[in-house]
Design a protein around this motif. Structure first.
Motif, PDB file in Angstrom:
ATOM      1  N   ILE A  24      14.223 -15.886  20.946  1.00 21.76           N
ATOM      2  CA  ILE A  24      15.533 -16.143  20.331  1.00 21.76           C
ATOM      3  C   ILE A  24      15.407 -17.116  19.169  1.00 21.76           C
ATOM      4  CG2 ILE A  24      17.814 -17.162  20.730  1.00 21.76           C
ATOM      5  CD1 ILE A  24      17.636 -15.914  23.600  1.00 21.76           C
ATOM      6  N   SER A  25      14.650 -18.189  19.344  1.00 17.64           N
ATOM      7  CA  SER A  25      14.527 -19.147  18.251  1.00 17.64           C
ATOM      8  C   SER A  25      13.787 -18.523  17.070  1.00 17.64           C
ATOM      9  CB  SER A  25      13.856 -20.441  18.709  1.00 17.64           C
ATOM     10  OG  SER A  25      12.564 -20.206  19.196  1.00 17.64           O
ATOM     11  N   PHE A  26      12.764 -17.707  17.325  1.00 20.90           N
ATOM     12  CA  PHE A  26      12.043 -17.041  16.239  1.00 20.90           C
ATOM     13  C   PHE A  26      12.995 -16.116  15.479  1.00 20.90           C
ATOM     14  CE2 PHE A  26       8.955 -13.561  14.942  1.00 20.90           C
ATOM     15  CZ  PHE A  26       8.442 -14.260  13.854  1.00 20.90           C
ATOM     16  N   ALA A  27      13.779 -15.338  16.206  1.00 20.94           N
ATOM     17  CA  ALA A  27      14.719 -14.416  15.556  1.00 20.94           C
ATOM     18  C   ALA A  27      15.758 -15.174  14.733  1.00 20.94           C
ATOM     19  CB  ALA A  27      15.408 -13.545  16.606  1.00 20.94           C
ATOM     20  N   LEU A  28      16.311 -16.237  15.296  1.00 27.31           N
ATOM     21  CA  LEU A  28      17.315 -17.017  14.559  1.00 27.31           C
ATOM     22  C   LEU A  28      16.726 -17.660  13.315  1.00 27.31           C
ATOM     23  CD1 LEU A  28      19.260 -18.731  17.480  1.00 27.31           C
ATOM     24  CD2 LEU A  28      20.069 -16.905  15.974  1.00 27.31           C
ATOM     25  N   LEU A  29      15.520 -18.190  13.432  1.00 22.42           N
ATOM     26  CA  LEU A  29      14.874 -18.813  12.279  1.00 22.42           C
ATOM     27  C   LEU A  29      14.570 -17.782  11.195  1.00 22.42           C
ATOM     28  CD1 LEU A  29      12.578 -21.252  14.250  1.00 22.42           C
ATOM     29  CD2 LEU A  29      14.488 -21.909  12.753  1.00 22.42           C
TER      30      LEU A  29
ATOM     31  N   LEU B 191      18.594 -15.480   5.047  1.00 18.70           N
ATOM     32  CA  LEU B 191      19.880 -15.875   4.465  1.00 18.70           C
ATOM     33  C   LEU B 191      19.726 -16.912   3.357  1.00 18.70           C
ATOM     34  CD1 LEU B 191      22.132 -16.065   7.661  1.00 18.70           C
ATOM     35  CD2 LEU B 191      22.166 -14.319   5.857  1.00 18.70           C
ATOM     36  N   GLY B 192      18.477 -17.290   3.079  1.00 20.13           N
ATOM     37  CA  GLY B 192      18.259 -18.161   1.939  1.00 20.13           C
ATOM     38  C   GLY B 192      17.748 -19.558   2.237  1.00 20.13           C
ATOM     39  N   VAL B 193      17.520 -19.891   3.485  1.00 23.92           N
ATOM     40  CA  VAL B 193      16.934 -21.205   3.787  1.00 23.92           C
ATOM     41  C   VAL B 193      15.469 -21.133   3.367  1.00 23.92           C
ATOM     42  CG1 VAL B 193      16.428 -22.913   5.568  1.00 23.92           C
ATOM     43  CG2 VAL B 193      18.550 -21.574   5.696  1.00 23.92           C
ATOM     44  N   LYS B 194      15.173 -21.735   2.220  1.00 27.56           N
ATOM     45  CA  LYS B 194      13.854 -21.561   1.604  1.00 27.56           C
ATOM     46  C   LYS B 194      12.713 -22.015   2.503  1.00 27.56           C
ATOM     47  CE  LYS B 194      15.464 -21.661  -3.100  1.00 27.56           C
ATOM     48  NZ  LYS B 194      15.451 -22.283  -4.397  1.00 27.56           N
ATOM     49  N   HIS B 195      12.927 -23.068   3.226  1.00 28.27           N
ATOM     50  CA  HIS B 195      11.864 -23.586   4.095  1.00 28.27           C
ATOM     51  C   HIS B 195      11.488 -22.580   5.190  1.00 28.27           C
ATOM     52  CE1 HIS B 195       9.317 -26.562   5.962  1.00 28.27           C
ATOM     53  NE2 HIS B 195       9.926 -26.363   7.106  1.00 28.27           N
ATOM     54  N   LEU B 196      12.398 -21.685   5.508  1.00 31.71           N
ATOM     55  CA  LEU B 196      12.162 -20.701   6.557  1.00 31.71           C
ATOM     56  C   LEU B 196      11.856 -19.310   5.998  1.00 31.71           C
ATOM     57  CD1 LEU B 196      14.988 -21.808   9.018  1.00 31.71           C
ATOM     58  CD2 LEU B 196      12.558 -22.408   9.092  1.00 31.71           C
ATOM     59  N   ALA B 197      11.419 -19.244   4.763  1.00 38.12           N
ATOM     60  CA  ALA B 197      11.142 -17.957   4.129  1.00 38.12           C
ATOM     61  C   ALA B 197       9.902 -17.278   4.723  1.00 38.12           C
ATOM     62  CB  ALA B 197      10.967 -18.132   2.628  1.00 38.12           C
TER      63      ALA B 197
ATOM     64  N   VAL C 153       5.522 -17.240   9.345  1.00 35.87           N
ATOM     65  CA  VAL C 153       4.602 -18.169  10.023  1.00 35.87           C
ATOM     66  C   VAL C 153       5.316 -19.479  10.323  1.00 35.87           C
ATOM     67  CG1 VAL C 153       2.435 -19.459   9.820  1.00 35.87           C
ATOM     68  CG2 VAL C 153       2.560 -17.112   8.982  1.00 35.87           C
ATOM     69  N   THR C 154       6.067 -19.974   9.362  1.00 34.23           N
ATOM     70  CA  THR C 154       6.821 -21.214   9.580  1.00 34.23           C
ATOM     71  C   THR C 154       7.826 -21.016  10.709  1.00 34.23           C
ATOM     72  OG1 THR C 154       6.559 -21.848   7.276  1.00 34.23           O
ATOM     73  CG2 THR C 154       8.347 -22.914   8.496  1.00 34.23           C
ATOM     74  N   CYS C 155       8.528 -19.914  10.698  1.00 35.74           N
ATOM     75  CA  CYS C 155       9.501 -19.623  11.758  1.00 35.74           C
ATOM     76  C   CYS C 155       8.819 -19.564  13.123  1.00 35.74           C
ATOM     77  CB  CYS C 155      10.225 -18.311  11.473  1.00 35.74           C
ATOM     78  SG  CYS C 155      11.248 -18.351   9.983  1.00 35.74           S
ATOM     79  N   LEU C 156       7.664 -18.923  13.186  1.00 34.95           N
ATOM     80  CA  LEU C 156       6.940 -18.821  14.449  1.00 34.95           C
ATOM     81  C   LEU C 156       6.394 -20.176  14.887  1.00 34.95           C
ATOM     82  CD1 LEU C 156       6.093 -16.973  16.728  1.00 34.95           C
ATOM     83  CD2 LEU C 156       4.072 -16.321  15.382  1.00 34.95           C
TER      84      LEU C 156
ATOM     85  N   ALA D 247       6.897 -24.417  18.794  1.00 37.56           N
ATOM     86  CA  ALA D 247       7.117 -25.839  19.078  1.00 37.56           C
ATOM     87  C   ALA D 247       8.272 -26.007  20.063  1.00 37.56           C
ATOM     88  CB  ALA D 247       7.386 -26.605  17.788  1.00 37.56           C
ATOM     89  N   ALA D 248       9.350 -25.283  19.855  1.00 35.05           N
ATOM     90  CA  ALA D 248      10.492 -25.353  20.773  1.00 35.05           C
ATOM     91  C   ALA D 248      10.084 -24.894  22.166  1.00 35.05           C
ATOM     92  CB  ALA D 248      11.645 -24.503  20.250  1.00 35.05           C
ATOM     93  N   MET D 249       9.330 -23.805  22.241  1.00 39.60           N
ATOM     94  CA  MET D 249       8.893 -23.293  23.537  1.00 39.60           C
ATOM     95  C   MET D 249       8.009 -24.301  24.264  1.00 39.60           C
ATOM     96  SD  MET D 249       6.489 -20.043  24.507  1.00 39.60           S
ATOM     97  CE  MET D 249       4.984 -20.994  24.413  1.00 39.60           C
ATOM     98  N   PHE D 250       7.054 -24.880  23.550  1.00 36.71           N
ATOM     99  CA  PHE D 250       6.150 -25.826  24.206  1.00 36.71           C
ATOM    100  C   PHE D 250       6.855 -27.120  24.592  1.00 36.71           C
ATOM    101  CE2 PHE D 250       2.682 -23.111  22.640  1.00 36.71           C
ATOM    102  CZ  PHE D 250       1.947 -23.010  23.808  1.00 36.71           C
ATOM    103  N   LEU D 251       7.854 -27.544  23.831  1.00 36.80           N
ATOM    104  CA  LEU D 251       8.628 -28.716  24.248  1.00 36.80           C
ATOM    105  C   LEU D 251       9.420 -28.414  25.514  1.00 36.80           C
ATOM    106  CD1 LEU D 251       9.823 -30.133  20.815  1.00 36.80           C
ATOM    107  CD2 LEU D 251       8.109 -31.114  22.373  1.00 36.80           C
ATOM    108  N   LEU D 252       9.940 -27.203  25.605  1.00 32.48           N
ATOM    109  CA  LEU D 252      10.641 -26.796  26.830  1.00 32.48           C
ATOM    110  C   LEU D 252       9.689 -26.809  28.027  1.00 32.48           C
ATOM    111  CD1 LEU D 252      13.094 -25.502  28.374  1.00 32.48           C
ATOM    112  CD2 LEU D 252      11.997 -23.312  27.836  1.00 32.48           C
ATOM    113  N   THR D 253       8.538 -26.168  27.870  1.00 33.96           N
ATOM    114  CA  THR D 253       7.614 -26.090  29.008  1.00 33.96           C
ATOM    115  C   THR D 253       7.069 -27.473  29.361  1.00 33.96           C
ATOM    116  OG1 THR D 253       5.733 -25.508  27.589  1.00 33.96           O
ATOM    117  CG2 THR D 253       6.973 -23.684  28.572  1.00 33.96           C
ATOM    118  N   ALA D 254       6.859 -28.316  28.364  1.00 40.53           N
ATOM    119  CA  ALA D 254       6.358 -29.671  28.632  1.00 40.53           C
ATOM    120  C   ALA D 254       7.372 -30.486  29.426  1.00 40.53           C
ATOM    121  CB  ALA D 254       6.018 -30.378  27.327  1.00 40.53           C
TER     122      ALA D 254
END
Length: 154
Positions: A9-14, A20-26, A29-32, A37-44
């Motif tokens: 879900i986070s990968f798809a949203l990113l 939609l134009g968020v340049k940092h998320l173009a 690889v950055t999105c993944l 990072a979100a997944m590993f923080l959850l599991t941690a």
């Protein structure tokens, strides 16, 4: 199952935000990287919360010091997640997390075979858990390769 949902879900949203134009998320690889990072923080987070005892029980009996192993893997997951957010560290973090995923897989096998629970529910059966592990490893390897190609040499 929650880690797979967070990753997906986070990968798809990113990705959508990037389109939609968020340049940092173009970059996918950055999105993944961020989704991992979100997944590993959850599991941690489970390593110190109410599920800690269940994670300790998942450590195969042949391994010594299960409490220390659970703490160490949690620390490595947090460190890896944070390092994924730093472009120059991301390839190394992704490879380290790949090795960690391989190293902890025997705990998932033990938990499935022993019929253990996590969060009060039975752990994911071995075949679906193996498939999820393959997805997680594929994602970390993709980031390791993709981020390394995008990171300029010093």
């Amino acid at each position: 199952m929650a880690p797979l949902l967070v990753l997906s879900i986070s990968f798809a949203l990113l990705l959508v935000l990037g389109r939609l134009g968020v340049k940092h998320l173009a970059s996918w690889v950055t999105c993944l990287r961020y989704a991992l990072a979100a997944m590993f923080l959850l599991t941690a987070s489970a390593h110190w919360g109410s599920r800690r005892a269940e994670l300790v029980a998942m450590v195969p009996p042949a391994l010594p010091y299960p409490e220390i192993l659970v703490t160490a893997t949690g620390v490595l997951e947090v460190a890896g997640a944070v390092a994924l957010l730093v472009p120059r560290l991301a390839p190394w973090a992704a490879m380290g997390l790949t090795l960690l995923l391989v190293a902890i897989f025997p705990a998932n096998v033990h938990a499935a075979r022993a019929g253990l629970t996590l969060g009060g529910s039975p752990v994911t059966p071995l075949v679906p858990r193996t498939l999820m592990q393959v997805v997680f490893i594929a994602a970390t390897v993709a980031v390791a390769i993709g981020a390394r190609r995008r990171t300029p040499n010093p």
